[in-house]
Every structure is written in structure tokens, then in C-alpha cells.
Design an enzyme around this catalytic site. Sequence first.
Site, PDB file in Angstrom:
ATOM      1  N   ASP A  58       0.840  -1.201   0.000  1.00  0.00           N
ATOM      2  CA  ASP A  58       0.000   0.000   0.000  1.00  0.00           C
ATOM      3  C   ASP A  58       0.874   1.249   0.000  1.00  0.00           C
ATOM      4  O   ASP A  58       1.433   1.632   1.026  1.00  0.00           O
ATOM      5  CB  ASP A  58      -0.922  -0.026   1.215  1.00  0.00           C
ATOM      6  CG  ASP A  58      -1.770   1.240   1.355  1.00  0.00           C
ATOM      7  OD1 ASP A  58      -1.774   2.066   0.420  1.00  0.00           O
ATOM      8  OD2 ASP A  58      -2.429   1.395   2.393  1.00  0.00           O
ATOM      9  N   GLU A 137      30.686  10.692   5.888  1.00  0.00           N
ATOM     10  CA  GLU A 137      31.112  10.532   7.281  1.00  0.00           C
ATOM     11  C   GLU A 137      29.927  10.915   8.163  1.00  0.00           C
ATOM     12  O   GLU A 137      29.763  12.075   8.531  1.00  0.00           O
ATOM     13  CB  GLU A 137      32.312  11.425   7.590  1.00  0.00           C
ATOM     14  CG  GLU A 137      33.542  11.144   6.725  1.00  0.00           C
ATOM     15  CD  GLU A 137      34.652  12.149   6.953  1.00  0.00           C
ATOM     16  OE1 GLU A 137      34.433  13.140   7.697  1.00  0.00           O
ATOM     17  OE2 GLU A 137      35.743  11.964   6.384  1.00  0.00           O
ATOM     18  N   GLU A 139      28.083  11.327  11.342  1.00  0.00           N
ATOM     19  CA  GLU A 139      28.258  11.418  12.788  1.00  0.00           C
ATOM     20  C   GLU A 139      26.931  11.163  13.492  1.00  0.00           C
ATOM     21  O   GLU A 139      25.859  11.347  12.912  1.00  0.00           O
ATOM     22  CB  GLU A 139      28.807  12.795  13.159  1.00  0.00           C
ATOM     23  CG  GLU A 139      30.176  13.075  12.550  1.00  0.00           C
ATOM     24  CD  GLU A 139      30.575  14.537  12.620  1.00  0.00           C
ATOM     25  OE1 GLU A 139      31.784  14.822  12.469  1.00  0.00           O
ATOM     26  OE2 GLU A 139      29.689  15.394  12.808  1.00  0.00           O
ATOM     27  N   GLU A 219      33.679  11.754  18.838  1.00  0.00           N
ATOM     28  CA  GLU A 219      33.667  13.047  18.154  1.00  0.00           C
ATOM     29  C   GLU A 219      33.738  14.196  19.165  1.00  0.00           C
ATOM     30  O   GLU A 219      33.836  13.984  20.368  1.00  0.00           O
ATOM     31  CB  GLU A 219      32.443  13.182  17.240  1.00  0.00           C
ATOM     32  CG  GLU A 219      32.741  12.919  15.758  1.00  0.00           C
ATOM     33  CD  GLU A 219      33.730  13.911  15.166  1.00  0.00           C
ATOM     34  OE1 GLU A 219      33.944  14.985  15.752  1.00  0.00           O
ATOM     35  OE2 GLU A 219      34.295  13.619  14.100  1.00  0.00           O
ATOM     36  N   GLU A 227      31.794   8.793  15.658  1.00  0.00           N
ATOM     37  CA  GLU A 227      31.862   8.631  14.211  1.00  0.00           C
ATOM     38  C   GLU A 227      32.480   7.275  13.894  1.00  0.00           C
ATOM     39  O   GLU A 227      33.440   6.860  14.549  1.00  0.00           O
ATOM     40  CB  GLU A 227      32.698   9.735  13.564  1.00  0.00           C
ATOM     41  CG  GLU A 227      32.791   9.622  12.045  1.00  0.00           C
ATOM     42  CD  GLU A 227      33.608  10.737  11.415  1.00  0.00           C
ATOM     43  OE1 GLU A 227      34.432  10.443  10.533  1.00  0.00           O
ATOM     44  OE2 GLU A 227      33.430  11.909  11.822  1.00  0.00           O
ATOM     45  N   HIS A 276      29.897  14.909   6.382  1.00  0.00           N
ATOM     46  CA  HIS A 276      30.852  15.362   5.373  1.00  0.00           C
ATOM     47  C   HIS A 276      30.952  14.289   4.301  1.00  0.00           C
ATOM     48  O   HIS A 276      31.185  13.117   4.603  1.00  0.00           O
ATOM     49  CB  HIS A 276      32.216  15.623   5.999  1.00  0.00           C
ATOM     50  CG  HIS A 276      32.163  16.500   7.219  1.00  0.00           C
ATOM     51  ND1 HIS A 276      33.067  16.397   8.253  1.00  0.00           N
ATOM     52  CD2 HIS A 276      31.313  17.502   7.556  1.00  0.00           C
ATOM     53  CE1 HIS A 276      32.780  17.296   9.177  1.00  0.00           C
ATOM     54  NE2 HIS A 276      31.718  17.968   8.783  1.00  0.00           N
ATOM     55  N   ARG A 346      38.373  23.957   7.396  1.00  0.00           N
ATOM     56  CA  ARG A 346      37.159  23.225   7.735  1.00  0.00           C
ATOM     57  C   ARG A 346      35.937  24.122   7.923  1.00  0.00           C
ATOM     58  O   ARG A 346      34.836  23.630   8.154  1.00  0.00           O
ATOM     59  CB  ARG A 346      37.394  22.384   8.994  1.00  0.00           C
ATOM     60  CG  ARG A 346      38.154  21.098   8.709  1.00  0.00           C
ATOM     61  CD  ARG A 346      38.478  20.322   9.987  1.00  0.00           C
ATOM     62  NE  ARG A 346      38.774  18.925   9.705  1.00  0.00           N
ATOM     63  CZ  ARG A 346      39.906  18.455   9.243  1.00  0.00           C
ATOM     64  NH1 ARG A 346      40.896  19.310   8.974  1.00  0.00           N
ATOM     65  NH2 ARG A 346      40.089  17.173   9.021  1.00  0.00           N
ATOM     66  N   GLU A 365      35.494  17.302  -0.683  1.00  0.00           N
ATOM     67  CA  GLU A 365      34.650  16.988   0.470  1.00  0.00           C
ATOM     68  C   GLU A 365      33.616  18.100   0.641  1.00  0.00           C
ATOM     69  O   GLU A 365      33.977  19.260   0.877  1.00  0.00           O
ATOM     70  CB  GLU A 365      35.514  16.862   1.735  1.00  0.00           C
ATOM     71  CG  GLU A 365      34.718  16.614   3.009  1.00  0.00           C
ATOM     72  CD  GLU A 365      35.574  16.773   4.266  1.00  0.00           C
ATOM     73  OE1 GLU A 365      35.134  16.331   5.337  1.00  0.00           O
ATOM     74  OE2 GLU A 365      36.668  17.366   4.160  1.00  0.00           O
ATOM     75  N   ARG A 367      31.084  19.576   3.003  1.00  0.00           N
ATOM     76  CA  ARG A 367      30.964  19.477   4.453  1.00  0.00           C
ATOM     77  C   ARG A 367      29.612  19.927   4.998  1.00  0.00           C
ATOM     78  O   ARG A 367      29.317  19.748   6.181  1.00  0.00           O
ATOM     79  CB  ARG A 367      32.079  20.294   5.116  1.00  0.00           C
ATOM     80  CG  ARG A 367      33.461  19.743   4.828  1.00  0.00           C
ATOM     81  CD  ARG A 367      34.557  20.594   5.432  1.00  0.00           C
ATOM     82  NE  ARG A 367      34.452  20.749   6.869  1.00  0.00           N
ATOM     83  CZ  ARG A 367      34.862  19.844   7.756  1.00  0.00           C
ATOM     84  NH1 ARG A 367      35.395  18.700   7.345  1.00  0.00           N
ATOM     85  NH2 ARG A 367      34.756  20.073   9.050  1.00  0.00           N
TER      86      ARG A 367
END
Length: 477
Positions: A58, A137, A139, A219, A227, A276, A346, A365, A367
Site C-alpha cells: 500500500d 562521514e 556522525e 567526536e 563517528e 561530510h 574546515r 569533500e 561538508r
Amino acid sequence: MTTAPTITSIKDAIEFAREQGAIMADLKFMDFLGTWQHLTIPTHRLDEELFEDGLGFDGSSLRAWQPIHASDMQLRPDPTSARMDPFCREPTVSFICNVFDPITGQPYSRDPRYIAQKAENYLKTTGIADTAYFGPEAEFFIFDDIRYSTATQHSFYKVDSVEGAWNTGRDEGPNLGYKPALKGGYFPVAPNDSLHDLRTEMSLVLEQCGVEVDVHHHEVATGGQSEIGIRFNSLVRMADDLQWFKYVIKNVARRHNKTVTFMPKPLHGDNGSGMHTHMSLWKGNQPLFAGEGYAGMSELGLQFIAGILHHARALTALTNPTTNSFKRLVPGYEAPIRLAYSSRNRSAAVRIPTYASSPKARRMEFRTPDASANGYLAFAAMLMAGLDGIEKQMDPGAPLDKDIYNLPPEELARVPSAPANLEEAMVALAEDHEFLLRGDVFTEDAVEAWISYKMEKEIQPSHLHPTPLEFAMYFDV
């Protein structure tokens, strides 16, 4: 050591179930918003007809899918996805399914896995690359208790963790201390890290399910933030792995009377949980992001970055799809809200990792995303944005190798920012989604359904409900 079987046919899948002694088969599939659903059948029903013709369900009972007058849908297991489920009491083989319309026999346009498969197919038709690799990644927090309730006359939540910095004064008979401070969880050894053995168990179960683990650690945040890094994979397989990842993490925690959340910002005043996501394109055995440009990137790789940054505000509607996501995307917590790129910074939305010099390790990457995202939709959208940058030969501009949070106001004003809330993200997606429609990867119907559901079922209710913070600020006006 991973134990993912090599299965290429329906016959292989049925034989695998028999060899493993499975007596039940669990059919898992992804709903539109990102929750794994399932139904279970005895293995004597596993035959070629089931894999080819599917099993009905359904579709009107699932969020943002079919209306009640057109509710019949069909699941077709992917035989190559066979795994033994590590949590069922009786031996159970698990398959990930695609969703079909039983009337037309066509794949369902709002099936996230189908959208991801179309994105992979579109990549090949461009001739740019054969494979897009993704490495998220994700977390998460491991809590010992979670309570919440919302009603007409009350609203509250309360989380607790034996590691929580707020519990240094609690009578624990005895309290032994060893509670990471706010932003103090990255990453001291035991006894401060009380979750090492639990993460190891999670890692071992992941590998039993065919998900290769790279690393695990505590972390930054207090209260059990963790992580577990898993090895990159191609787009659809990585989205499959991400679902196994969440499933394993939550169920291993439950074995130990703990609970896990991938909610981006469950704690006020400490770091939130991101996802990330590392990306690279390959053609044959050649990595396409390695070159002689900035941070060892190729021109094609920088164009891919430009596409991500150009469409980033729209992407957040899929990569950060909750109201809570934007409580993480604020300055001061390593939150990548500024739409810039850098090799080591970062605080930028896009980073080019410099851990290794090998061309095979060259990647970008992104982030900004978090793990509340539906991996199939988020990865597909990221690929389409990057490809748009390549196809239009976009220029990412100069990198921003500075501490973004300490830039002078006049310089900071020139750096674009992620949306401030989910509503802004939905508006951005409504205005900028043509790049998603290429190759019929996303359909207009799927984009409209996503925006409509988020606006009506999540954003509007969040505007209407009083919060405990509002009582603290305004009750005595």
C-alpha cells in the site's frame, strides 16, 4: 573482514539464502523522505517470479507517496543486494528493493533508489566518467535516555548520557567523572571515551554485513558523539551502505540499552552531527580529479566543485532536509555555512583533503550535509550539481584559505552563505532545480512533492508550535 557475497543473478541470490539456512526473507526499501521500510516473507516464496514480478504493498500509507485512490505499489528485490540480517532471531536473508507501478510496470518516479540509479546512468551518458564514488562521514550521538512530547498544553525534550558534561555533579553511586566537556570529546582515550567497545562492536557487525570500516572514534561533542568511517563506494551502493550503516548502529546500541540519533543538533551549545561527503569521478581506472591545479586538483575537479558551490543553496533542501539541520549550520561550531572552497579550511563548505598525495586519493569533500538526508536523493543531487559545473565549465573562483569566522565584515559579506533555515532552502530548490531534471534523473513531480511535503508537514508546523525557549523568554512579558 567483510562478508558481502558476490551475487550477480536471481539464481545466486536464492542459492545464497539456502546456503545460509535462511527461513525468512526481509524486503527493505527506502521511502521518499529517507526511512527504511520493510516486510518479511518465508524463503519458500523466493523464486524467479518474485524477483521479476514483485510483491504488492500500500503506497498510500507512506509519506509523500501515492494517494489512496491509486495506492497499489510493487516491490522488486534486487538479487545482488542479498545480505544476512544480523539482528533477526531466526535466520533471515535481506534484500533491498526498488519500487514499481504495478499498472504500467515502470519504476516509480519517487523511488529514491531509482533516482540514484538514473543519476549513475546519466553520468555514463555524458561520457565524462564511468563511476562517481561517495564517502559520507555520518556522525551520531549515543544517548542513554531520550524523552520528548508535544501536545496542546506542553512541549519538552530531555536527553541524557552518562558521558554528558552536565552530569559531573550527579549522584551516580559513585560518580567517577570522566565526562568530556563541551567540545571536549575529540578524542581522548578511555575512560573518558566510554564508548570504544560499543563502537568496535558496531564496526564488526557492519563488516559482517559487507560494509567495510575505515576508522571509529569519539567526536567533538560531549554526551556520546561518535563517528565510524566507512569505505567509499559507487553512488547507489554507497546509499545502500548508508542505510545498512544506520540500521546496524541503531540496533547494536539497542542491544546495550542505549539509543542512537543522527539528528543534526540534539544538544544546545555543542557541536552538531554532520555528514561530510567525499566525492570523486573515475573513468576506467583513472581518477579524474587529480591534476596540476590548486591543491593537486584537475580543471575538471575544480569545475565539479564550482557546480556544487553554484547549486549549494538548492542542494541543502536535499542534503540538510530538516528544520533541525539549520540549528547545526550556524557560526562557531565548525559549521560549514560559507559557500567557498579550500584545501584545509574546515569552515568552508568544500574542502580538498590533503592527507595523501596519491592521485587516487584526490577528491573533494562537501561538508555542509548531515545524516538526516536521504542518501539516494542527496548523493544523486550532488552528482548532478557537480556535472552541471563540468558541462558548463564553471569557475569556482579563488579558494578561501582563511579563518572565515574572523574575516572582516566587508570581506565576509562577499562570501555566499548556506540558507538560514529549511524554508529558505526549499525556496532555493524551487528556483534552482533544472540541473536535477537532466536525463530525467529527478522529475518535476518528485521535486514538487518534496517541496510540498516539507513546507506543509514540517516547516509550517514548526512555525505554529510554541517552544520551551519561548516560554523562558516571553512568559513574563
